[in-house]
Motif scaffolding. Structure first.
Motif, PDB file in Angstrom:
ATOM      1  N   HIS A 207      29.660  79.483 111.505  1.00  0.00           N
ATOM      2  CA  HIS A 207      29.768  79.952 112.886  1.00  0.00           C
ATOM      3  C   HIS A 207      29.872  81.485 112.910  1.00  0.00           C
ATOM      4  CE1 HIS A 207      31.601  80.589 116.882  1.00  0.00           C
ATOM      5  NE2 HIS A 207      30.977  79.469 117.203  1.00  0.00           N
ATOM      6  N   PRO A 208      29.316  82.149 113.944  1.00  0.00           N
ATOM      7  CA  PRO A 208      29.358  83.618 114.007  1.00  0.00           C
ATOM      8  C   PRO A 208      30.755  84.214 113.966  1.00  0.00           C
ATOM      9  CG  PRO A 208      27.790  82.772 115.610  1.00  0.00           C
ATOM     10  CD  PRO A 208      28.498  81.580 115.031  1.00  0.00           C
ATOM     11  N   LEU A 209      31.771  83.431 114.363  1.00  0.00           N
ATOM     12  CA  LEU A 209      33.137  83.947 114.316  1.00  0.00           C
ATOM     13  C   LEU A 209      33.829  83.645 112.992  1.00  0.00           C
ATOM     14  CD1 LEU A 209      34.402  83.160 117.941  1.00  0.00           C
ATOM     15  CD2 LEU A 209      33.887  85.396 116.951  1.00  0.00           C
ATOM     16  N   ASN A 210      33.100  83.026 112.079  1.00  0.00           N
ATOM     17  CA  ASN A 210      33.643  82.796 110.740  1.00  0.00           C
ATOM     18  C   ASN A 210      33.127  83.904 109.833  1.00  0.00           C
ATOM     19  OD1 ASN A 210      34.592  81.900 108.316  1.00  0.00           O
ATOM     20  ND2 ASN A 210      33.552  79.916 108.353  1.00  0.00           N
ATOM     21  N   GLN A 211      33.823  85.045 109.855  1.00  0.00           N
ATOM     22  CA  GLN A 211      33.432  86.231 109.111  1.00  0.00           C
ATOM     23  C   GLN A 211      34.537  86.615 108.136  1.00  0.00           C
ATOM     24  OE1 GLN A 211      30.441  87.597 109.491  1.00  0.00           O
ATOM     25  NE2 GLN A 211      29.785  86.460 111.299  1.00  0.00           N
ATOM     26  N   PRO A 212      34.182  87.188 106.988  1.00  0.00           N
ATOM     27  CA  PRO A 212      35.199  87.507 105.978  1.00  0.00           C
ATOM     28  C   PRO A 212      36.207  88.555 106.426  1.00  0.00           C
ATOM     29  CG  PRO A 212      33.050  88.413 105.375  1.00  0.00           C
ATOM     30  CD  PRO A 212      32.814  87.487 106.524  1.00  0.00           C
ATOM     31  N   PHE A 213      35.845  89.378 107.423  1.00  0.00           N
ATOM     32  CA  PHE A 213      36.759  90.429 107.877  1.00  0.00           C
ATOM     33  C   PHE A 213      37.652  89.965 109.026  1.00  0.00           C
ATOM     34  CE2 PHE A 213      32.474  90.974 109.580  1.00  0.00           C
ATOM     35  CZ  PHE A 213      32.695  90.841 110.932  1.00  0.00           C
ATOM     36  N   LEU A 214      37.536  88.695 109.429  1.00  0.00           N
ATOM     37  CA  LEU A 214      38.370  88.153 110.495  1.00  0.00           C
ATOM     38  C   LEU A 214      39.419  87.209 109.923  1.00  0.00           C
ATOM     39  CD1 LEU A 214      35.634  87.186 113.133  1.00  0.00           C
ATOM     40  CD2 LEU A 214      36.914  89.321 112.972  1.00  0.00           C
ATOM     41  N   ASN A 215      40.428  86.932 110.733  1.00  0.00           N
ATOM     42  CA  ASN A 215      41.387  85.885 110.400  1.00  0.00           C
ATOM     43  C   ASN A 215      40.818  84.582 110.960  1.00  0.00           C
ATOM     44  OD1 ASN A 215      43.508  87.674 109.316  1.00  0.00           O
ATOM     45  ND2 ASN A 215      43.668  88.400 111.417  1.00  0.00           N
ATOM     46  N   TYR A 216      40.119  83.838 110.120  1.00  0.00           N
ATOM     47  CA  TYR A 216      39.431  82.637 110.589  1.00  0.00           C
ATOM     48  C   TYR A 216      40.216  81.389 110.194  1.00  0.00           C
ATOM     49  CZ  TYR A 216      35.974  78.967 111.236  1.00  0.00           C
ATOM     50  OH  TYR A 216      35.342  77.821 111.636  1.00  0.00           O
ATOM     51  N   TYR A 217      40.314  80.447 111.140  1.00  0.00           N
ATOM     52  CA  TYR A 217      41.008  79.189 110.905  1.00  0.00           C
ATOM     53  C   TYR A 217      40.084  78.047 111.332  1.00  0.00           C
ATOM     54  CZ  TYR A 217      44.838  82.563 111.500  1.00  0.00           C
ATOM     55  OH  TYR A 217      45.645  83.670 111.436  1.00  0.00           O
ATOM     56  N   GLN A 218      39.930  77.063 110.477  1.00  0.00           N
ATOM     57  CA  GLN A 218      39.135  75.886 110.816  1.00  0.00           C
ATOM     58  C   GLN A 218      40.085  74.778 111.257  1.00  0.00           C
ATOM     59  OE1 GLN A 218      35.825  75.578 110.901  1.00  0.00           O
ATOM     60  NE2 GLN A 218      35.803  73.414 111.443  1.00  0.00           N
ATOM     61  N   ALA A 219      39.902  74.310 112.502  1.00  0.00           N
ATOM     62  CA  ALA A 219      40.782  73.277 113.038  1.00  0.00           C
ATOM     63  C   ALA A 219      39.968  72.028 113.334  1.00  0.00           C
ATOM     64  CB  ALA A 219      41.457  73.788 114.309  1.00  0.00           C
ATOM     65  N   ASP A 220      40.239  70.944 112.609  1.00  0.00           N
ATOM     66  CA  ASP A 220      39.467  69.720 112.759  1.00  0.00           C
ATOM     67  C   ASP A 220      40.272  68.567 113.350  1.00  0.00           C
ATOM     68  OD1 ASP A 220      37.138  70.863 111.734  1.00  0.00           O
ATOM     69  OD2 ASP A 220      37.749  70.459 109.672  1.00  0.00           O
ATOM     70  N   ASN A 221      41.506  68.845 113.738  1.00  0.00           N
ATOM     71  CA  ASN A 221      42.323  67.837 114.411  1.00  0.00           C
ATOM     72  C   ASN A 221      43.425  68.564 115.178  1.00  0.00           C
ATOM     73  OD1 ASN A 221      44.606  68.257 112.545  1.00  0.00           O
ATOM     74  ND2 ASN A 221      43.271  67.243 111.060  1.00  0.00           N
ATOM     75  N   GLU A 222      44.199  67.819 115.942  1.00  0.00           N
ATOM     76  CA  GLU A 222      45.202  68.467 116.790  1.00  0.00           C
ATOM     77  C   GLU A 222      46.269  69.180 115.970  1.00  0.00           C
ATOM     78  OE1 GLU A 222      48.162  67.473 120.564  1.00  0.00           O
ATOM     79  OE2 GLU A 222      46.630  66.026 119.932  1.00  0.00           O
ATOM     80  N   ALA A 223      46.672  68.580 114.878  1.00  0.00           N
ATOM     81  CA  ALA A 223      47.710  69.203 114.047  1.00  0.00           C
ATOM     82  C   ALA A 223      47.228  70.522 113.465  1.00  0.00           C
ATOM     83  CB  ALA A 223      48.125  68.249 112.925  1.00  0.00           C
ATOM     84  N   SER A 224      45.984  70.557 112.981  1.00  0.00           N
ATOM     85  CA  SER A 224      45.480  71.794 112.378  1.00  0.00           C
ATOM     86  C   SER A 224      45.207  72.863 113.429  1.00  0.00           C
ATOM     87  CB  SER A 224      44.215  71.526 111.556  1.00  0.00           C
ATOM     88  OG  SER A 224      43.165  71.015 112.360  1.00  0.00           O
ATOM     89  N   LEU A 225      44.830  72.452 114.647  1.00  0.00           N
ATOM     90  CA  LEU A 225      44.658  73.425 115.723  1.00  0.00           C
ATOM     91  C   LEU A 225      45.998  74.043 116.104  1.00  0.00           C
ATOM     92  CD1 LEU A 225      42.886  74.823 117.825  1.00  0.00           C
ATOM     93  CD2 LEU A 225      43.226  72.849 119.326  1.00  0.00           C
ATOM     94  N   THR A 226      47.021  73.210 116.232  1.00  0.00           N
ATOM     95  CA  THR A 226      48.359  73.708 116.541  1.00  0.00           C
ATOM     96  C   THR A 226      48.856  74.634 115.442  1.00  0.00           C
ATOM     97  OG1 THR A 226      48.875  71.698 117.781  1.00  0.00           O
ATOM     98  CG2 THR A 226      50.739  73.034 117.043  1.00  0.00           C
TER      99      THR A 226
END
Length: 245
Positions: A207-226
């Motif tokens: 995804h365009p917002l998944n860049q090495p210079f950003l703080n990127y988090y992948q959330a695949d369920n409610e717990a990981s999003l929270t």
């Protein structure tokens, strides 16, 4: 870089109608001064915490957020927007009272600055989030630019003091090539003190917002999003503006 921000200036002026206080074009060649160039300052109150953190949430309310999450994320048992509402509301509840919170929501293909920066506005944030009814496309670049301009105005009020965090929660790709935020977030990250946190909600890699210079988090369920949103708070606690001096 100058060519890039000349283009950003044109887009910023287009968004001026949505942000009446915006005056001037972004010029980020030297963030110590340049990231606030052209902003009309409004006086801060004496009781404000100039060293506090400022959080801007960019919330995806595009049509795909209304889909059942289980198609891509089997662990989600609800519509994506309902999961995002609960996680975002919990985030707002845990912000320090000395920190400010604001929000941009994009819906019907258009970003809107719906929640002005303020202290202790978690209930107002939750109320707005809970009223979201998703529809339309994903104008990521326009939304990030609007959020950036609002952070600039807040930065000018505080004379550049404190911390600035831009948090994007999205589940989809940009609506068009023109709405690809990759070059914009790269410029903001390089030439301003704003920390960008992007949370990919049920997104495929790349995804365009998944860049090495950003703080990127992948959330695949409610717990990981929270947890991703709570990690933003943890990241901000370890961040200091002295890193840029």
């Amino acid at each position: 870089m100058k060519k890039l921000f000349t283009k950003l200036a044109a887009v910023g002026l287009t968004l001026a109608a949505c942000s009446p206080a915006f005056a001037g074009k972004p010029n980020l060649n030297d963030f110590h001064l340049g990231w606030l160039d052209g902003i009309v300052e409004t006086p801060y109150k004496k009781d404000e915490d100039l060293l506090g953190r400022t959080y801007m949430i960019v919330m995806d309310a595009s049509g795909s957020m209304n889909w059942d999450g289980r198609a891509q994320c089997p662990q989600i048992k609800d519509k994506r927007i309902n999961v995002a509402k609960r996680a975002a509301s919990k985030f707002a509840e845990t912000i320090n009272p000395n920190d400010k919170l604001g929000m941009v929501i994009f819906k019907n293909g258009t970003p809107k600055y719906t929640l002005p920066f303020a202290y202790n506005n978690g209930p107002q944030f939750a109320s707005q989030v809970n009223r979201i009814s998703p529809d339309g496309g994903t104008p990521l670049r326009s939304s990030v630019l609007m959020a950036f301009n609002e952070l600039r105005k807040e930065g000018a009020r505080k004379k550049g003091h404190g911390e600035y965090h831009l948090v994007v929660i999205s589940d989809g790709d940009p609506s068009s090539n023109a709405e690809n935020p990759a070059s914009l977030v790269k410029a903001i990250s390089k030439d301003s003190p704003i920390q960008i946190h992007s949370i990919g909600f049920c997104l495929k890699p790349g995804h365009p917002l998944n860049q090495p210079f950003l703080n990127y988090y992948q959330a695949d369920n409610e717990a990981s999003l929270t947890q991703s949103l709570q990690s933003v708070l943890a990241e901000s606690k370890s961040f200091s503006n002295t890193d840029f001096q």
